[in-house]
Design an enzyme around this catalytic site. Structure first.
Site, PDB file in Angstrom:
ATOM      1  N   ASP A  47       0.853  -1.177   0.000  1.00  0.00           N
ATOM      2  CA  ASP A  47       0.000   0.000   0.000  1.00  0.00           C
ATOM      3  C   ASP A  47       0.898   1.239   0.000  1.00  0.00           C
ATOM      4  O   ASP A  47       1.499   1.572   1.019  1.00  0.00           O
ATOM      5  CB  ASP A  47      -0.902  -0.022   1.228  1.00  0.00           C
ATOM      6  CG  ASP A  47      -1.830   1.182   1.281  1.00  0.00           C
ATOM      7  OD1 ASP A  47      -1.760   2.039   0.385  1.00  0.00           O
ATOM      8  OD2 ASP A  47      -2.604   1.258   2.230  1.00  0.00           O
ATOM      9  N   ASP A  62      11.984 -10.398   3.199  1.00  0.00           N
ATOM     10  CA  ASP A  62      12.964 -11.154   3.970  1.00  0.00           C
ATOM     11  C   ASP A  62      13.931 -11.903   3.049  1.00  0.00           C
ATOM     12  O   ASP A  62      14.949 -12.415   3.510  1.00  0.00           O
ATOM     13  CB  ASP A  62      12.267 -12.154   4.892  1.00  0.00           C
ATOM     14  CG  ASP A  62      11.733 -11.486   6.146  1.00  0.00           C
ATOM     15  OD1 ASP A  62      12.185 -10.374   6.467  1.00  0.00           O
ATOM     16  OD2 ASP A  62      10.865 -12.076   6.811  1.00  0.00           O
ATOM     17  N   GLU A  71      37.728  -9.460   2.550  1.00  0.00           N
ATOM     18  CA  GLU A  71      36.308  -9.099   2.515  1.00  0.00           C
ATOM     19  C   GLU A  71      36.034  -7.866   3.363  1.00  0.00           C
ATOM     20  O   GLU A  71      35.228  -7.005   2.981  1.00  0.00           O
ATOM     21  CB  GLU A  71      35.458 -10.277   3.000  1.00  0.00           C
ATOM     22  CG  GLU A  71      35.398 -11.431   2.017  1.00  0.00           C
ATOM     23  CD  GLU A  71      34.712 -12.658   2.590  1.00  0.00           C
ATOM     24  OE1 GLU A  71      34.030 -13.364   1.842  1.00  0.00           O
ATOM     25  OE2 GLU A  71      34.889 -12.920   3.811  1.00  0.00           O
TER      26      GLU A  71
END
Length: 211
Positions: A1, A15, A81
């Site tokens: 909405d 998710d 990383e």
């Protein structure tokens, strides 16, 4: 909405945080909501939902076009990383205003092809960032160009790949009519050298600055 945007400055779009899945999720969400509204995180690989292994670069390049954040245990990342995470955070801080407040253009639809692409352009049309994502790798692919949008036709734009490798200077008219060269290593002989070959879920960012 979309009416909920009145009450909340951002929304968690799904998710499902896999970088590949997020291409479709964020592309589709952009039809109703601005980039600044979409929660987007760099999550762990293999991903918790689909168990897909994607590069940290791909996950970052997708997450930039949203609120951006990390959803993983930094303590489990390698030193290399962690250096990449620092670089990603610096990139987002440098271009946050452009990404979240610029005009967003959808260029390639991931629901209908193997490539997803979008771009943001500053209000004065002096800066732009293009996100380009190939979902599946194929050998011996053709040379490709992609028409951009929203640029100043009369301006000369210096283009950098991933904000460091200079690609050249092109006019806005050229980039919007002839297109940006998006040809990758799969159009020739792929190298085993890191960063010189294409894999599934491979990405590039193109940073444009008017001279």
């Amino acid at each position: 909405d979309p009416g909920m945007f009145y009450y909340a400055p951002q929304c968690w779009t799904s998710d499902d945080s896999d970088g590949g899945e997020r291409l479709r999720i964020q592309y589709g969400t952009s039809y109703a909501y601005p980039v600044s509204f979409m929660g987007s995180h760099v999550s762990i690989a293999p991903n918790h939902q689909v168990f897909r292994e994607t590069s940290l670069k791909l996950r970052g390049d997708v997450a930039y076009f949203g609120t951006f954040g990390y959803e993983l245990d930094l303590g489990k990342l390698s030193a290399k990383e962690l250096d990449e995470v620092r670089e990603q955070i610096c990139f987002m801080k440098k271009y946050r205003k452009l990404i979240q407040q610029g005009t967003f253009y959808r260029l390639k639809d991931p629901f209908t092809g193997n490539v997803a692409a979008w771009m943001v352009v500053s209000d004065d049309r002096r800066q732009a960032i293009v996100g380009y994502y190939k979902m599946l790798a194929h050998p011996c692919t053709p040379y490709t160009w992609m028409k951009l949008a929203g640029l100043d036709e009369t301006a000369d734009y210096k283009v950098r790949i991933d904000d460091h490798e200079e690609m050249g200077v092109f006019t806005g008219a050229e980039l919007m009519r002839a297109g940006l060269d998006t040809t990758d290593f799969s159009a020739g002989e792929q190298s085993h050298e890191e960063g010189k070959h294409c894999t599934d879920f491979w990405s590039r960012l193109f940073v444009l600055e008017a001279e």
